[in-house]
Design an enzyme around this catalytic site. Structure first.
Site, PDB file in Angstrom:
ATOM      1  N   GLU A 106     -13.847   2.094  -0.464  1.00  0.00           N
ATOM      2  CA  GLU A 106     -13.654   2.443   0.577  1.00  0.00           C
ATOM      3  C   GLU A 106     -13.353   4.186   1.277  1.00  0.00           C
ATOM      4  O   GLU A 106     -13.407   4.708   2.340  1.00  0.00           O
ATOM      5  CB  GLU A 106     -11.588   2.436   1.774  1.00  0.00           C
ATOM      6  CG  GLU A 106     -10.698   2.922  -0.132  1.00  0.00           C
ATOM      7  CD  GLU A 106      -9.031   2.044   0.445  1.00  0.00           C
ATOM      8  OE1 GLU A 106      -8.159   3.060   0.449  1.00  0.00           O
ATOM      9  OE2 GLU A 106      -9.348   0.576   1.185  1.00  0.00           O
ATOM     10  N   GLU A 140      -5.158  -1.148  -7.341  1.00  0.00           N
ATOM     11  CA  GLU A 140      -6.044  -0.540  -6.547  1.00  0.00           C
ATOM     12  C   GLU A 140      -6.254   0.886  -8.118  1.00  0.00           C
ATOM     13  O   GLU A 140      -7.417   1.026  -9.127  1.00  0.00           O
ATOM     14  CB  GLU A 140      -6.544   0.443  -5.313  1.00  0.00           C
ATOM     15  CG  GLU A 140      -7.188   1.207  -5.006  1.00  0.00           C
ATOM     16  CD  GLU A 140      -7.254   1.599  -3.576  1.00  0.00           C
ATOM     17  OE1 GLU A 140      -8.215   2.030  -2.923  1.00  0.00           O
ATOM     18  OE2 GLU A 140      -6.044   2.322  -3.263  1.00  0.00           O
ATOM     19  N   ASP A 166       0.949  -0.906   0.144  1.00  0.00           N
ATOM     20  CA  ASP A 166      -0.032  -0.143  -0.165  1.00  0.00           C
ATOM     21  C   ASP A 166       0.926   1.175   0.297  1.00  0.00           C
ATOM     22  O   ASP A 166       2.102   1.112   0.310  1.00  0.00           O
ATOM     23  CB  ASP A 166      -0.981  -0.308   1.333  1.00  0.00           C
ATOM     24  CG  ASP A 166      -2.676   0.777   1.489  1.00  0.00           C
ATOM     25  OD1 ASP A 166      -2.579   1.724   0.075  1.00  0.00           O
ATOM     26  OD2 ASP A 166      -2.936   0.903   1.769  1.00  0.00           O
TER      27      ASP A 166
END
Length: 850
Positions: A413, A407, A358
């Site tokens: 989210e 992503e 991430d």
């Protein structure tokens, strides 16, 4: 007029230099798309046409390096043509079997400063071009695209993690920097602009509205090119062609390895969005595992907050139930070769199957080199990858098929508006798998209907589909869950049945002999799915749709033919989903049984941690027992940890009846690596179910010498609030070695431990020491307030507690602790409870009397 007079006038009158006639080269693909390269007055442009219609108007081509401006004064040096055929198989994506033929033309150009080759490909679904030149430092590209100003445009305001909302505008009204892919409608044609085959040999780029075009802007001011740039790519065609294109993958570098048997797409139970703190809760993660096991979901992702203290046990718990574990990590956990060489092998040894990485948030060449390095290491270890907070796919999953998803989208989210959902299918998801984290039933804004949410895992393609909600939310919607349990994440075929980027999308995907349809809408409308793709015969169609109010979906069943059209009324932000299989008389459902692993038990001895000095031996036994179902192909064995050896054969059985057991015994010889060691005993059965328990061993270091400093001893375990525990320096909160000299109350100490609460360090005493002396206090490094408590534990028994210490600049507090008979000594620093950070606690001169 005499010839002499003509000659005199010619010498006296001013002259105009001769201008070379424009040169042009057309690259015609096997389909309806062609590219035209034109050289006019030394400048290059490229035009794209479909069926003779101009889709992309003439736009500049060329690039600049630190040594040469290769955008003007150019002349041609030759042309070469060939046909490129690509055939490959993908373990995930919108289509498993890929095949395309492209016409390739290589054009050479030069000027007084240098030369390059322009490689142009025309495919059935678009065109692409790239530059080939000697290794150079590239400072910019002239590369650009032009579309008519009135063209509809669906554009993404650029940020390096691609999570903005897409904007519906026109080419003429667009402004600023724009992220890929960028979609334009030019009359009846569509063009999706992006790039392909980007890696550490170059940097990423974006588009910038400039003049009447869209300029390619590199992420770096200077790019160290090895000689070949990425493909500047335009996917061109009708909306169905563009949305189902695989051109980005077709242009990418072929896979760097051939064995993809270990790459397993699947559905993922995921807790972070619905319960932010849950990844730090071992018991709650077990409940997510249990939910995945009940419903045949293949994975559970443990997001930010997991602890190495219990993750190995969770992995063993999950694998015994047929569920594999994926682990979240910040990219900086792997930003050095040393970290990649230590952290990733440890995760692999625990038994995790993949990692979610991430916050990369950069298109720079340096970050792409990091992608290259981490992909090579994870491929070597056979760890699958999901990139979050990342760039968009550039064909990365073809080159590295263990990239299951990325992503680069404003996903669940970030609570995106439901009105932005159809456009993602026609833009972002075209480039590759998209980790949108769909199906928010109770978490989030609840703007989209339940049927809309249930349709998203079909409308959106992702090799790993991470479901956004908690188990209880899905179980309160049993018909929705029933459909989700059937939806695969691997597709043999993808078709657009109907849609428009602004209003709706109806998508059909095939897995084996079953079709799945997802339809979503932004306004009230009847969604239509023409079934002509099914072929002849009768088909059972089971549809899930919204009831009158927001509640669990309603399931309908009907038998239809390929000549029929499935029509479902959808309200604003509504939708539907369907599952289709060939009908035979009496068939009631297209559902397949959920694969649930039989219950088994595995017990091992010894059950207590055993000290096993280097070279000594440890006897290990295991007994594996079935539950109420027969199992087949059983193997029971002990696995030698790294540096250890095991003596004794694996025990194998063709089958075990319900309640039957099998046992084994093995003698292991300890290696030289000191510290805690897990000795796994593993039972496998049924073609891959993995049941594991561990015997806890401990390889002790030598007993400390008299006067030993704790900071000089090997740490048997360590944890720290921010950054690593530091030896002989203060805690700097980020990387190892970034702290300053240890300083408490203005006094500097050369030996000691710098920590940030909460922190714990354990060292082995082997019951050979008598006292620990030290000076403790808040470090002078930061002027921020701090509050800590220092505690000393011997074999988990509290031996000393300083109470809360606050205030910077106070003198160190001396401590003297009796450690007689202690095997394992632990030094803890706890937060003093003021709710603030900067709790820098130092153990100065921690000395042992032994």
């Amino acid at each position: 007029m005499s010839r002499l007079l003509v000659l005199v006038l010619a010498l006296l009158l001013p002259t105009t230099p001769a201008v070379a006639a424009p040169s042009g080269w057309t690259v015609t693909g096997p389909g309806q798309v062609s590219a035209e390269v034109t050289l006019n007055s030394g400048n290059l442009t490229l035009t794209v046409r479909r069926q003779g219609r101009t889709v992309l108007q003439p736009a500049a081509v060329g690039l600049t390096t630190t040594a040469a401006d290769l955008t003007q004064g150019l002349s041609s040096t030759g042309r070469a043509d060939r046909v490129v055929t690509e055939r490959y198989t993908m373990p995930h994506g919108k289509r498993s079997q890929r095949a395309t033929t492209m016409t390739e033309t290589t054009l050479g150009f030069r000027n007084a400063n240098g030369s390059f080759k322009l490689v142009v490909r025309a495919a059935p679904d678009g065109i692409a071009y790239r530059y080939v030149l000697d290794a150079a430092t590239v400072t910019s590209e002239a590369s650009s695209f032009r579309v008519p100003a009135e063209s509809k445009a669906w554009l993404l305001p650029y940020n390096a993690w691609y999570e903005a909302n897409r904007v519906r505008t026109t080419a003429g009204e667009a402004t600023g920097d724009l992220g890929y892919p960028s979609l334009f409608q030019v009359g009846q044609d569509f063009a999706l602009l992006t790039e392909s085959d980007v890696d550490g040999r170059y940097s990423g780029s974006r588009l910038r509205r400039s003049g009447d075009g869209f300029q390619v802007v590199l992420a770096d001011a200077q790019v160290q090119s090895t000689g070949t740039t990425p493909w500047r790519t335009a996917i061109v065609g009708d909306l169905a062609t563009v949305s189902t294109s695989t051109l980005v993958d077709d242009l990418a570098t072929p896979a760097r390895y051939t064995d993809t048997s270990w790459i397993k797409p699947g559905k993922v139970a995921w807790s972070w969005l619905s319960e932010h703190s849950s990844p730090s809760d071992f018991a709650r993660q077990k409940q997510y595992v249990d939910f995945a096991a009940r419903n045949g979901w293949q994975y559970t992702l443990v997001d930010e907050g997991w602890s190495s203290a219990w993750v190995p046990e969770l992995i063993r718990y999950a694998r015994a139930r047929g569920v594999e574990i994926l682990l979240w990590m910040h990219w900086t956990d792997l930003d050095t070769a040393q970290e990649r060489d230590t952290v990733l092998p440890r995760v692999k040894q625990w038994g995790a199957k993949g990692v979610k990485l991430d916050f990369m948030e950069s298109d720079s060449q340096d970050r792409y080199r990091w992608y290259d390095a981490v992909l090579q290491k994870t491929a070597d270890l056979k760890l699958m990858v999901n990139f979050h907070g990342s760039t968009i796919p550039h064909g990365l999953a073809r080159t590295w098929p263990h990239v299951l998803s990325m992503e680069a989208v404003r996903g669940a989210e970030n609570s995106p508006p439901a009105a932005n959902n159809p456009v993602q299918f026609f833009t972002r998801n075209v480039a590759g798998s998209m980790d949108y984290t769909p199906v928010s039933l109770e978490v989030g804004t609840r703007e989209a209907s339940i049927a809309h949410e249930v349709a998203l895992p079909v409308v959106y393609e992702s090799g790993w589909t991470h479901f956004a909600d908690k188990p209880e939310a899905y179980e309160r919607h049993p018909q929705a869950l029933r459909y989700l349990d059937q939806v695969p994440t691997v597709w043999d075929e993808t078709r657009l049945l109907d849609g428009d980027p602004d209003t709706h999308a109806v998508v059909a995907r095939r897995n084996g002999d079953r079709w799945f349809i997802g339809g979503i809408a932004t306004q009230d409308r009847t969604l239509k799915a023409p079934l002509s793709f099914l072929g002849g015969g009768q088909w059972l169609v089971e549809t899930v749709r919204d009831p009158a109010t927001r509640a669990d979906v309603v399931r309908d069943r009907q038998v239809l033919r390929g000549t029929d059209t499935l029509s479902v009324a959808a309200r604003r932000n509504g939708g539907f989903a369907a599952i289709i299989c060939r009908y035979t008389p009496g068939l009631q459902t297209c559902d397949r049984p959920i694969n649930q692993v039989p219950k088994t038990t595995l017990t091992v001895t010894p059950t207590a941690t055993t000290d096993t000095p280097p070279g000594s031996q440890l006897q290990v036994t295991g007994t594996f027992t079935t539950g109420d179902r027969e199992i087949r192909a059983v193997t029971l064995t002990a696995v030698a940890p790294d540096g250890w050896t095991v003596n004794g054969p694996a025990v194998q059985r063709d089958k075990l009846a319900p309640g039957e057991s099998v046992s084994g015994s093995w003698l292991l010889t300890a290696g030289t690596r000191i510290g805690p060691v897990d000795v796994p005993v593993v039972a496998t059965f049924g073609g891959g179910v993995h049941v594991e328990q561990v015997v806890k061993a401990f390889v002790p270091p030598p007993t400390p010498a008299n006067g030993a400093q704790v900071s000089d001893l090997p740490f048997m375990s360590e944890s720290n609030g921010y950054g690593p525990v530091e030896r002989d320096r203060s805690n700097g909160e980020n990387s190892g070695g970034d702290g300053k000299a240890l300083s408490i109350g203005g006094v500097t100490y050369t030996k000691g431990i710098g920590a940030h609460a909460p922190s714990e360090v354990s060292v082995y005493l082997g019951r050979g020491c008598e006292r620990l002396t030290a000076k403790v206090g808040l470090d002078d490094e930061t002027e921020q307030p701090g509050s800590v408590a220092f505690q000393v534990f011997g074999d988990d028994r509290l031996l000393y507690d300083s109470g809360v210490i606050t205030g910077k600049g106070a003198a160190a507090r001396p401590i003297d602790v009796d450690v007689t008979g202690v095997r394992m000594l632990s030094l803890r620093v706890t937060d003093g409870g003021d709710g603030k950070n900067f709790d820098h606690g130092d153990w100065a001169e921690p000395t042992l009397t032994c």
